[in-house]
Design a protein around this motif. Structure first.
Motif, PDB file in Angstrom:
ATOM      1  N   ASP A 157       0.827  -1.186   0.100  1.00 60.56           N
ATOM      2  CA  ASP A 157      -0.017   0.147   0.070  1.00 60.56           C
ATOM      3  C   ASP A 157       0.904   1.347  -0.046  1.00 60.56           C
ATOM      4  O   ASP A 157       0.349   2.233  -0.551  1.00 60.56           O
ATOM      5  N   PHE A 158       2.064   1.159   0.638  1.00 59.61           N
ATOM      6  CA  PHE A 158       3.010   2.222   0.669  1.00 59.61           C
ATOM      7  C   PHE A 158       3.430   2.626  -0.626  1.00 59.61           C
ATOM      8  O   PHE A 158       3.374   3.830  -1.224  1.00 59.61           O
ATOM      9  N   ALA A 159       3.823   1.557  -1.522  1.00 60.30           N
ATOM     10  CA  ALA A 159       4.151   1.654  -2.798  1.00 60.30           C
ATOM     11  C   ALA A 159       3.243   2.278  -3.763  1.00 60.30           C
ATOM     12  O   ALA A 159       3.353   3.091  -4.360  1.00 60.30           O
ATOM     13  N   ARG A 160       1.962   1.835  -3.437  1.00 55.59           N
ATOM     14  CA  ARG A 160       0.648   2.322  -4.173  1.00 55.59           C
ATOM     15  C   ARG A 160       0.704   3.913  -3.841  1.00 55.59           C
ATOM     16  O   ARG A 160       0.125   4.410  -5.052  1.00 55.59           O
ATOM     17  N   ASP A 161       0.522   4.152  -2.729  1.00 52.00           N
ATOM     18  CA  ASP A 161       0.237   5.628  -2.452  1.00 52.00           C
ATOM     19  C   ASP A 161       1.325   6.570  -3.073  1.00 52.00           C
ATOM     20  O   ASP A 161       0.940   7.539  -3.236  1.00 52.00           O
ATOM     21  N   ILE A 162       2.659   6.034  -3.136  1.00 55.30           N
ATOM     22  CA  ILE A 162       3.616   6.957  -3.488  1.00 55.30           C
ATOM     23  C   ILE A 162       3.586   6.969  -5.249  1.00 55.30           C
ATOM     24  O   ILE A 162       3.532   7.865  -5.765  1.00 55.30           O
ATOM     25  N   GLY A 163       3.191   5.912  -5.891  1.00 51.03           N
ATOM     26  CA  GLY A 163       3.072   5.803  -7.162  1.00 51.03           C
ATOM     27  C   GLY A 163       4.230   5.969  -7.919  1.00 51.03           C
ATOM     28  O   GLY A 163       3.993   6.523  -9.201  1.00 51.03           O
ATOM     29  N   ALA A 164       5.354   5.665  -7.501  1.00 48.98           N
ATOM     30  CA  ALA A 164       6.703   6.112  -8.163  1.00 48.98           C
ATOM     31  C   ALA A 164       6.757   5.093  -9.417  1.00 48.98           C
ATOM     32  O   ALA A 164       6.262   3.967  -9.525  1.00 48.98           O
ATOM     33  N   PRO A 165       7.295   5.461 -10.639  1.00 46.80           N
ATOM     34  CA  PRO A 165       7.464   4.706 -11.771  1.00 46.80           C
ATOM     35  C   PRO A 165       8.499   3.563 -11.683  1.00 46.80           C
ATOM     36  O   PRO A 165       8.671   2.816 -12.515  1.00 46.80           O
ATOM     37  N   ALA A 166       9.348   3.563 -10.661  1.00 47.10           N
ATOM     38  CA  ALA A 166      10.268   2.536 -10.340  1.00 47.10           C
ATOM     39  C   ALA A 166      10.317   2.256  -8.843  1.00 47.10           C
ATOM     40  O   ALA A 166      10.448   3.123  -8.191  1.00 47.10           O
ATOM     41  N   VAL A 167      10.307   1.109  -8.658  1.00 50.71           N
ATOM     42  CA  VAL A 167      10.131   0.477  -6.866  1.00 50.71           C
ATOM     43  C   VAL A 167      11.291  -0.650  -6.887  1.00 50.71           C
ATOM     44  O   VAL A 167      11.181  -1.642  -7.692  1.00 50.71           O
ATOM     45  N   HIS A 168      11.993  -0.562  -6.042  1.00 45.62           N
ATOM     46  CA  HIS A 168      13.185  -1.406  -5.777  1.00 45.62           C
ATOM     47  C   HIS A 168      13.299  -1.759  -4.105  1.00 45.62           C
ATOM     48  O   HIS A 168      13.017  -0.884  -3.541  1.00 45.62           O
ATOM     49  N   PRO A 169      13.234  -3.093  -3.957  1.00 42.67           N
ATOM     50  CA  PRO A 169      13.116  -3.553  -2.497  1.00 42.67           C
ATOM     51  C   PRO A 169      14.369  -3.179  -1.830  1.00 42.67           C
ATOM     52  O   PRO A 169      15.368  -3.332  -2.351  1.00 42.67           O
ATOM     53  N   ILE A 170      14.301  -2.698  -0.448  1.00 42.67           N
ATOM     54  CA  ILE A 170      15.262  -2.490   0.312  1.00 42.67           C
ATOM     55  C   ILE A 170      14.816  -3.282   1.781  1.00 42.67           C
ATOM     56  O   ILE A 170      13.755  -3.775   1.871  1.00 42.67           O
ATOM     57  N   HIS A 171      15.628  -3.261   2.899  1.00 41.00           N
ATOM     58  CA  HIS A 171      15.386  -3.703   3.837  1.00 41.00           C
ATOM     59  C   HIS A 171      14.979  -4.995   4.090  1.00 41.00           C
ATOM     60  O   HIS A 171      13.870  -5.451   4.492  1.00 41.00           O
ATOM     61  N   ASP A 172      15.787  -5.973   3.470  1.00 39.50           N
ATOM     62  CA  ASP A 172      15.429  -7.395   3.016  1.00 39.50           C
ATOM     63  C   ASP A 172      16.491  -8.235   3.597  1.00 39.50           C
ATOM     64  O   ASP A 172      16.507  -9.616   3.339  1.00 39.50           O
ATOM     65  N   ALA A 173      17.549  -7.810   4.351  1.00 37.58           N
ATOM     66  CA  ALA A 173      18.509  -8.790   5.016  1.00 37.58           C
ATOM     67  C   ALA A 173      17.924 -10.002   5.876  1.00 37.58           C
ATOM     68  O   ALA A 173      18.495 -10.811   6.070  1.00 37.58           O
ATOM     69  N   VAL A 174      16.590  -9.629   6.458  1.00 41.13           N
ATOM     70  CA  VAL A 174      16.257 -10.564   7.232  1.00 41.13           C
ATOM     71  C   VAL A 174      15.558 -11.689   6.655  1.00 41.13           C
ATOM     72  O   VAL A 174      15.152 -12.739   7.140  1.00 41.13           O
ATOM     73  N   LEU A 175      15.441 -11.603   5.397  1.00 44.22           N
ATOM     74  CA  LEU A 175      14.881 -12.675   4.423  1.00 44.22           C
ATOM     75  C   LEU A 175      15.756 -13.579   3.748  1.00 44.22           C
ATOM     76  O   LEU A 175      16.975 -13.247   3.442  1.00 44.22           O
TER      77      LEU A 175
END
Length: 206
Positions: A157-175
């Motif tokens: 939902d955060f990504a949808r709210d911002i609506g950026a044309p490019a989205v890259h995941p971060i904060h994923d070292a715990v996965l």
């Protein structure tokens, strides 16, 4: 501008006039700080701020500026830095870093909330550990996808709210590698083809 991911929430931005590093923490590659011209830290948690790494950088290059919330003083000890807050705009490396946000997202009601800032660098938005939506357009969103303070539905939902044309995941070292497949499947399905994972160490043009 060129963006390199150095693990977890750490990225380096090469503006062509300098290197800006955001959130080099305990889970990221220390090589992110090699040649850094400015360092921005969103908040005091160890996965975003490695005091030993900052100290080594300062010993090698005392002139490198460090920016972050005032609460960093508690973890940086005697290391000097410039405290910034929402509304500030810092000229650096031939561009401007705009500051947003105020608080870290809630981990648990019994855990105190710390300061957390978000940074917008020439359209690239790093929210730290928050879901703060800036009041200006974002060209590239660095979206947290896994944390004790975050549900994947909130990240989407955060990504949808911002609506950026490019989205890259971060904060994923715990996965685990298998775990990273979950946001990599759901984000394209629910956010769209703007989503792309940047492997650690890879550089893209943004």
């Amino acid at each position: 501008m060129r963006l390199t991911k150095f693990g977890h929430s750490c990225v380096r931005l090469d503006t062509g006039q300098g290197l800006i590093v955001i959130d080099p923490g305990a889970y990221s590659d220390p090589a992110a700080l090699d040649g850094a011209d400015a360092l921005f830290i969103t908040h005091e948690h160890a996965d975003h701020c490695d005091p030993d790494g900052v100290r080594r950088l300062r010993e090698a290059r005392p002139d490198v500026p460090v920016y972050g919330p005032a609460s960093l003083a508690g973890v940086l000890g005697g290391l000097s830095f410039t405290a910034v807050s929402a509304g500030d705009a810092i000229p650096v490396a031939g561009t401007e870093v705009k500051v947003f946000g105020e608080h870290h997202a809630v981990i648990h009601p019994d855990i105190p909330i710390v300061e957390n800032l978000a940074y917008l660098v020439d359209g690239v938005y790093h929210p730290g550990d928050s879901l703060t939506v800036p009041d200006m357009p974002v060209r590239t969103l660095l979206a947290p996808v896994a944390a004790p303070w975050l549900k994947l539905s909130e990240a989407i939902d955060f990504a949808r709210d911002i609506g950026a044309p490019a989205v890259h995941p971060i904060h994923d070292a715990v996965l685990s590698d298998i775990g990273k497949g979950l946001p990599d499947r759901l984000f394209p399905l629910l956010v769209g083809d703007s989503y792309r994972r940047i492997p650690d160490g890879e550089t893209i043009t943004v």
